[in-house]
Design a protein around this motif. Structure first.
Motif, PDB file in Angstrom:
ATOM      1  N   LEU A   5       0.840  -1.202   0.000  1.00 49.00           N
ATOM      2  CA  LEU A   5       0.000   0.000   0.000  1.00 49.00           C
ATOM      3  C   LEU A   5       0.872   1.248   0.000  1.00 49.00           C
ATOM      4  CD1 LEU A   5      -2.726   1.472   0.265  1.00 49.00           C
ATOM      5  CD2 LEU A   5      -2.513   1.198   2.761  1.00 49.00           C
ATOM      6  N   PHE A   6       1.884   1.275   0.858  1.00 52.36           N
ATOM      7  CA  PHE A   6       2.783   2.429   0.916  1.00 52.36           C
ATOM      8  C   PHE A   6       3.590   2.561  -0.370  1.00 52.36           C
ATOM      9  CE2 PHE A   6       2.942   1.713   5.785  1.00 52.36           C
ATOM     10  CZ  PHE A   6       1.740   2.383   5.919  1.00 52.36           C
ATOM     11  N   LEU A   7       3.904   1.414  -0.989  1.00 54.81           N
ATOM     12  CA  LEU A   7       4.631   1.439  -2.254  1.00 54.81           C
ATOM     13  C   LEU A   7       3.778   2.078  -3.349  1.00 54.81           C
ATOM     14  CD1 LEU A   7       7.500   0.447  -2.881  1.00 54.81           C
ATOM     15  CD2 LEU A   7       6.484  -1.596  -3.912  1.00 54.81           C
ATOM     16  N   SER A   8       2.468   1.806  -3.320  1.00 47.52           N
ATOM     17  CA  SER A   8       1.554   2.417  -4.295  1.00 47.52           C
ATOM     18  C   SER A   8       1.411   3.912  -4.042  1.00 47.52           C
ATOM     19  CB  SER A   8       0.186   1.733  -4.220  1.00 47.52           C
ATOM     20  OG  SER A   8       0.277   0.352  -4.496  1.00 47.52           O
ATOM     21  N   LEU A   9       1.342   4.298  -2.775  1.00 43.39           N
ATOM     22  CA  LEU A   9       1.222   5.716  -2.437  1.00 43.39           C
ATOM     23  C   LEU A   9       2.490   6.482  -2.802  1.00 43.39           C
ATOM     24  CD1 LEU A   9      -0.515   5.475   1.063  1.00 43.39           C
ATOM     25  CD2 LEU A   9      -1.566   6.142  -1.107  1.00 43.39           C
ATOM     26  N   LYS A  10       3.625   5.785  -2.783  1.00 35.29           N
ATOM     27  CA  LYS A  10       4.891   6.428  -3.140  1.00 35.29           C
ATOM     28  C   LYS A  10       4.867   6.944  -4.572  1.00 35.29           C
ATOM     29  CE  LYS A  10       9.869   5.471  -3.276  1.00 35.29           C
ATOM     30  NZ  LYS A  10      10.926   4.447  -3.030  1.00 35.29           N
ATOM     31  N   GLY A  11       4.151   6.214  -5.460  1.00 36.47           N
ATOM     32  CA  GLY A  11       4.038   6.663  -6.838  1.00 36.47           C
ATOM     33  C   GLY A  11       3.123   7.846  -7.011  1.00 36.47           C
ATOM     34  N   VAL A  12       2.263   8.096  -6.021  1.00 38.60           N
ATOM     35  CA  VAL A  12       1.338   9.221  -6.090  1.00 38.60           C
ATOM     36  C   VAL A  12       2.025  10.516  -5.703  1.00 38.60           C
ATOM     37  CG1 VAL A  12      -0.815  10.169  -5.150  1.00 38.60           C
ATOM     38  CG2 VAL A  12      -0.627   7.719  -5.618  1.00 38.60           C
ATOM     39  N   SER A  13       2.817  10.457  -4.624  1.00 40.40           N
ATOM     40  CA  SER A  13       3.471  11.669  -4.140  1.00 40.40           C
ATOM     41  C   SER A  13       4.754  11.311  -3.392  1.00 40.40           C
ATOM     42  CB  SER A  13       2.531  12.449  -3.214  1.00 40.40           C
ATOM     43  OG  SER A  13       3.207  13.530  -2.591  1.00 40.40           O
ATOM     44  N   PRO A  14       5.814  12.110  -3.552  1.00 37.42           N
ATOM     45  CA  PRO A  14       7.064  11.862  -2.801  1.00 37.42           C
ATOM     46  C   PRO A  14       6.876  11.980  -1.291  1.00 37.42           C
ATOM     47  CG  PRO A  14       7.438  13.389  -4.628  1.00 37.42           C
ATOM     48  CD  PRO A  14       5.948  13.229  -4.493  1.00 37.42           C
ATOM     49  N   PHE A  15       5.770  12.572  -0.871  1.00 36.62           N
ATOM     50  CA  PHE A  15       5.497  12.735   0.556  1.00 36.62           C
ATOM     51  C   PHE A  15       5.443  11.382   1.271  1.00 36.62           C
ATOM     52  CE2 PHE A  15       2.343  12.855   4.000  1.00 36.62           C
ATOM     53  CZ  PHE A  15       2.910  13.820   4.824  1.00 36.62           C
ATOM     54  N   PHE A  16       5.032  10.333   0.541  1.00 37.02           N
ATOM     55  CA  PHE A  16       4.864   9.009   1.145  1.00 37.02           C
ATOM     56  C   PHE A  16       6.125   8.155   1.072  1.00 37.02           C
ATOM     57  CE2 PHE A  16       0.587  10.264  -0.303  1.00 37.02           C
ATOM     58  CZ  PHE A  16      -0.106  10.183   0.896  1.00 37.02           C
ATOM     59  N   ASP A  17       7.226   8.705   0.583  1.00 38.15           N
ATOM     60  CA  ASP A  17       8.469   7.939   0.461  1.00 38.15           C
ATOM     61  C   ASP A  17       8.933   7.316   1.782  1.00 38.15           C
ATOM     62  OD1 ASP A  17       8.421   8.520  -2.175  1.00 38.15           O
ATOM     63  OD2 ASP A  17      10.235   9.764  -2.215  1.00 38.15           O
ATOM     64  N   PRO A  18       8.923   8.049   2.910  1.00 42.04           N
ATOM     65  CA  PRO A  18       9.412   7.455   4.165  1.00 42.04           C
ATOM     66  C   PRO A  18       8.607   6.240   4.625  1.00 42.04           C
ATOM     67  CG  PRO A  18       9.306   9.851   4.347  1.00 42.04           C
ATOM     68  CD  PRO A  18       8.603   9.484   3.071  1.00 42.04           C
ATOM     69  N   LEU A  19       7.341   6.145   4.188  1.00 38.98           N
ATOM     70  CA  LEU A  19       6.515   5.033   4.636  1.00 38.98           C
ATOM     71  C   LEU A  19       6.972   3.696   4.073  1.00 38.98           C
ATOM     72  CD1 LEU A  19       2.954   6.642   4.466  1.00 38.98           C
ATOM     73  CD2 LEU A  19       4.236   6.031   6.521  1.00 38.98           C
ATOM     74  N   THR A  20       7.717   3.714   2.970  1.00 38.46           N
ATOM     75  CA  THR A  20       8.217   2.456   2.418  1.00 38.46           C
ATOM     76  C   THR A  20       9.461   1.980   3.148  1.00 38.46           C
ATOM     77  OG1 THR A  20       9.487   3.664   0.732  1.00 38.46           O
ATOM     78  CG2 THR A  20       7.269   2.946   0.135  1.00 38.46           C
ATOM     79  N   SER A  21      10.007   2.804   4.022  1.00 39.29           N
ATOM     80  CA  SER A  21      11.155   2.405   4.845  1.00 39.29           C
ATOM     81  C   SER A  21      10.656   1.779   6.139  1.00 39.29           C
ATOM     82  CB  SER A  21      12.045   3.610   5.156  1.00 39.29           C
ATOM     83  OG  SER A  21      12.528   4.197   3.960  1.00 39.29           O
TER      84      SER A  21
END
Length: 268
Positions: free
Chosen positions: A98-114
């Motif tokens: 889910l976080f990986l999909s959100l990462k493609g929407v906005s760079p704001f969600f990048d930390p969530l994939t860590s």
């Protein structure tokens, strides 16, 4: 290489400090103890932060489940049901993609994939759901006489909750909450084992134990070392929570104080 040199090189390796390359051959006990202990830093981080933050959400969820407003009550019930009804292992997988999909929407969600943030969010929500149910049961078990006494003293609203309801809830829930805290720290081993990848071979204690087991084809050394570290961590948790339990029950006679009992739990 002496053991002291090994500790200096690998003690903080899981945090990116020290030697970057893992040992490839001639593994020593010192290397295994040091690297698995280094990985324990991540386990303590995940457990401690999730426990401290989840405590407050759990209190809100427990109160929400007792609320008269049907929207708040149903939202709290479904939150608890979803996170208690699904395995934590699956929650990590679902959250990562889910976080990986959100990462493609906005760079704001990048930390969530860590793992340091994304996995922490999952643990935070999971422990909040389990603890919320524990606190809800404690709220239902508060003697009516305590509340009537508070009313007789003229306490109402926030004053009654802060002085009577909340302390009594904690006193009743603390033994069960101690078990939840222990299980939460044990559950942190699923972070890198499930969905969230370890960057640059910087993983938790189970990651390094698995590494040594794969390289040596002998799981009977690294995994007992891992168990040893978690037993020590469990003893620390029991000691700290036992002191808090004594503090919460300091007004009761010695013979009626509830002692913390540790019970084994199946994996979620």
């Amino acid at each position: 290489m002496s053991c002291w040199e090994t500790i200096a090189d690998y003690a903080l390796r899981s945090q990116g400090i020290g030697e970057r390359l893992l040992p490839r051959s001639d593994f020593t006990l010192c290397q295994q103890f040091t690297l698995i202990g280094s990985g324990m830093i991540w386990n303590v981080y995940f457990g401690l932060v999730a426990l401290c933050t989840g405590f407050f959400l759990a209190t809100a969820v427990a109160l929400g489940k007792t609320a008269r407003n049907p929207v708040v009550r149903k939202a709290s019930e479904w939150f608890i049901f979803v996170f208690r009804g699904s395995p934590l292992f699956i929650q990590f997988f679902f959250a990562y993609f889910l976080f990986l999909s959100l990462k493609g929407v906005s760079p704001f969600f990048d930390p969530l994939t860590s793992a340091w943030l994304g996995a922490l969010v999952v643990l935070f929500l999971n422990t909040a759901a389990y603890t919320g149910e524990i606190f809800y049961g404690a709220l239902q078990s508060i003697p009516k006489g305590d509340i009537e006494a508070a009313d007789a003293y003229g306490l109402s609203g926030w004053a009654r909750f802060r002085r009577v309801i909340w302390p009594t809830m904690l006193r009743l829930a603390w033994p069960a909450y101690t078990n939840e805290a222990i299980f939460l720290f044990h559950a942190t081993t699923l972070v890198f084992f499930s969905g969230f990848p370890a960057t640059q071979q910087r993983g938790d204690a189970l990651y390094y134990a698995n590494y040594f087991a794969d390289k040596t084809f002998n799981p009977f050394i690294p995994y007992p070392i891992l168990a040893f570290y978690f037993i020590l961590l469990t003893l620390v948790i029991i000691t700290i929570f036992g002191l808090v339990n004594t503090r919460l029950n300091r007004h009761l006679p010695q013979d009626v104080r509830k002692k913390i009992k540790i019970k084994l739990q199946a994996i979620r």
